[in-house]
Scaffold this motif. Sequence first.
Motif, PDB file in Angstrom:
ATOM      1  N   ARG A   1       0.816  -1.221   0.000  1.00 13.65           N
ATOM      2  CA  ARG A   1       0.000   0.000   0.000  1.00 13.65           C
ATOM      3  C   ARG A   1       0.841   1.258   0.000  1.00 13.65           C
ATOM      4  O   ARG A   1       0.402   2.297  -0.465  1.00 13.65           O
ATOM      5  N   THR A   2       2.040   1.203   0.574  1.00 15.04           N
ATOM      6  CA  THR A   2       2.890   2.391   0.647  1.00 15.04           C
ATOM      7  C   THR A   2       3.887   2.467  -0.499  1.00 15.04           C
ATOM      8  O   THR A   2       4.665   3.414  -0.569  1.00 15.04           O
ATOM      9  N   GLU A   3       3.864   1.489  -1.398  1.00 15.50           N
ATOM     10  CA  GLU A   3       4.799   1.489  -2.513  1.00 15.50           C
ATOM     11  C   GLU A   3       4.484   2.650  -3.461  1.00 15.50           C
ATOM     12  O   GLU A   3       3.329   2.913  -3.773  1.00 15.50           O
ATOM     13  N   ILE A   4       5.507   3.318  -3.900  1.00 17.98           N
ATOM     14  CA  ILE A   4       5.347   4.438  -4.827  1.00 17.98           C
ATOM     15  C   ILE A   4       5.331   3.874  -6.244  1.00 17.98           C
ATOM     16  O   ILE A   4       6.245   3.167  -6.656  1.00 17.98           O
ATOM     17  N   ILE A   5       4.290   4.186  -6.981  1.00 18.27           N
ATOM     18  CA  ILE A   5       4.154   3.692  -8.345  1.00 18.27           C
ATOM     19  C   ILE A   5       4.962   4.598  -9.265  1.00 18.27           C
ATOM     20  O   ILE A   5       4.755   5.812  -9.298  1.00 18.27           O
ATOM     21  N   THR A   6       5.890   4.013 -10.003  1.00 19.46           N
ATOM     22  CA  THR A   6       6.763   4.809 -10.860  1.00 19.46           C
ATOM     23  C   THR A   6       6.467   4.650 -12.343  1.00 19.46           C
ATOM     24  O   THR A   6       7.101   5.295 -13.161  1.00 19.46           O
ATOM     25  N   GLU A   7       5.532   3.788 -12.699  1.00 16.43           N
ATOM     26  CA  GLU A   7       5.155   3.669 -14.104  1.00 16.43           C
ATOM     27  C   GLU A   7       3.659   3.437 -14.201  1.00 16.43           C
ATOM     28  O   GLU A   7       3.023   2.967 -13.262  1.00 16.43           O
ATOM     29  N   ALA A   8       3.113   3.814 -15.316  1.00 14.55           N
ATOM     30  CA  ALA A   8       1.667   3.699 -15.516  1.00 14.55           C
ATOM     31  C   ALA A   8       1.399   3.403 -16.978  1.00 14.55           C
ATOM     32  O   ALA A   8       2.304   3.414 -17.809  1.00 14.55           O
ATOM     33  N   ARG A   9       0.135   3.164 -17.283  1.00 14.10           N
ATOM     34  CA  ARG A   9      -0.270   2.928 -18.672  1.00 14.10           C
ATOM     35  C   ARG A   9      -1.118   4.098 -19.154  1.00 14.10           C
ATOM     36  O   ARG A   9      -1.912   4.652 -18.417  1.00 14.10           O
ATOM     37  N   SER A  10      -0.935   4.449 -20.405  1.00 14.08           N
ATOM     38  CA  SER A  10      -1.682   5.540 -21.015  1.00 14.08           C
ATOM     39  C   SER A  10      -3.154   5.157 -21.115  1.00 14.08           C
ATOM     40  O   SER A  10      -3.475   4.051 -21.549  1.00 14.08           O
TER      41      SER A  10
ATOM     42  N   GLU B   1       0.011   2.394 -23.650  1.00 14.01           N
ATOM     43  CA  GLU B   1       1.469   2.419 -23.703  1.00 14.01           C
ATOM     44  C   GLU B   1       2.033   2.680 -22.302  1.00 14.01           C
ATOM     45  O   GLU B   1       1.470   3.444 -21.519  1.00 14.01           O
ATOM     46  N   LEU B   2       3.165   2.048 -21.977  1.00 12.74           N
ATOM     47  CA  LEU B   2       3.807   2.281 -20.688  1.00 12.74           C
ATOM     48  C   LEU B   2       4.366   3.692 -20.628  1.00 12.74           C
ATOM     49  O   LEU B   2       5.003   4.161 -21.572  1.00 12.74           O
ATOM     50  N   LEU B   3       4.116   4.382 -19.518  1.00 12.97           N
ATOM     51  CA  LEU B   3       4.589   5.751 -19.316  1.00 12.97           C
ATOM     52  C   LEU B   3       5.270   5.857 -17.964  1.00 12.97           C
ATOM     53  O   LEU B   3       4.956   5.102 -17.046  1.00 12.97           O
ATOM     54  N   THR B   4       6.171   6.817 -17.839  1.00 15.10           N
ATOM     55  CA  THR B   4       6.727   7.106 -16.523  1.00 15.10           C
ATOM     56  C   THR B   4       5.692   7.917 -15.747  1.00 15.10           C
ATOM     57  O   THR B   4       4.703   8.392 -16.315  1.00 15.10           O
ATOM     58  N   ALA B   5       5.935   8.094 -14.469  1.00 15.67           N
ATOM     59  CA  ALA B   5       4.992   8.843 -13.642  1.00 15.67           C
ATOM     60  C   ALA B   5       4.865  10.288 -14.143  1.00 15.67           C
ATOM     61  O   ALA B   5       3.766  10.849 -14.175  1.00 15.67           O
ATOM     62  N   ALA B   6       5.969  10.900 -14.553  1.00 19.01           N
ATOM     63  CA  ALA B   6       5.931  12.279 -15.045  1.00 19.01           C
ATOM     64  C   ALA B   6       5.153  12.374 -16.355  1.00 19.01           C
ATOM     65  O   ALA B   6       4.348  13.299 -16.548  1.00 19.01           O
ATOM     66  N   GLU B   7       5.381  11.422 -17.266  1.00 20.87           N
ATOM     67  CA  GLU B   7       4.656  11.435 -18.533  1.00 20.87           C
ATOM     68  C   GLU B   7       3.156  11.224 -18.310  1.00 20.87           C
ATOM     69  O   GLU B   7       2.328  11.857 -18.955  1.00 20.87           O
ATOM     70  N   TYR B   8       2.827  10.341 -17.371  1.00 22.12           N
ATOM     71  CA  TYR B   8       1.420  10.080 -17.062  1.00 22.12           C
ATOM     72  C   TYR B   8       0.751  11.332 -16.493  1.00 22.12           C
ATOM     73  O   TYR B   8      -0.348  11.692 -16.893  1.00 22.12           O
ATOM     74  N   ALA B   9       1.429  12.019 -15.569  1.00 28.69           N
ATOM     75  CA  ALA B   9       0.868  13.245 -14.986  1.00 28.69           C
ATOM     76  C   ALA B   9       0.692  14.314 -16.053  1.00 28.69           C
ATOM     77  O   ALA B   9      -0.326  15.022 -16.070  1.00 28.69           O
TER      78      ALA B   9
END
Length: 83
Positions: free
Chosen positions: A23-32, A37-45
């Motif tokens: 629950r406390t893990e910081i998510i560093t990648e996401a999907r568009s 497509e895989l995105l970094t946290a900055a690209e997702y934001a």
Amino acid sequence: MGWVAQPTLALPPPDDVPEEVWRTEIITEARSPIDGELLTAAEYAQLKAELAQRSTPPELATEIQQTVFILKLVDLWQTLTPF
């Protein structure tokens, strides 16, 4: 003539990660949300901010708008009537 209880392990295996850690893990990648497509946290934001700043919402065809309206009316009718 008595039954002897067998010892059991009630604890998870030692290499199992506790839920509290997940629950406390910081998510560093996401999907568009557009193409998956895989995105970094900055690209997702950045993508979410661009989508939020869209000046006009996407337009639906008139037939789809009418269908949605009728479905909402049917849902309202079913909520109000017991049959």
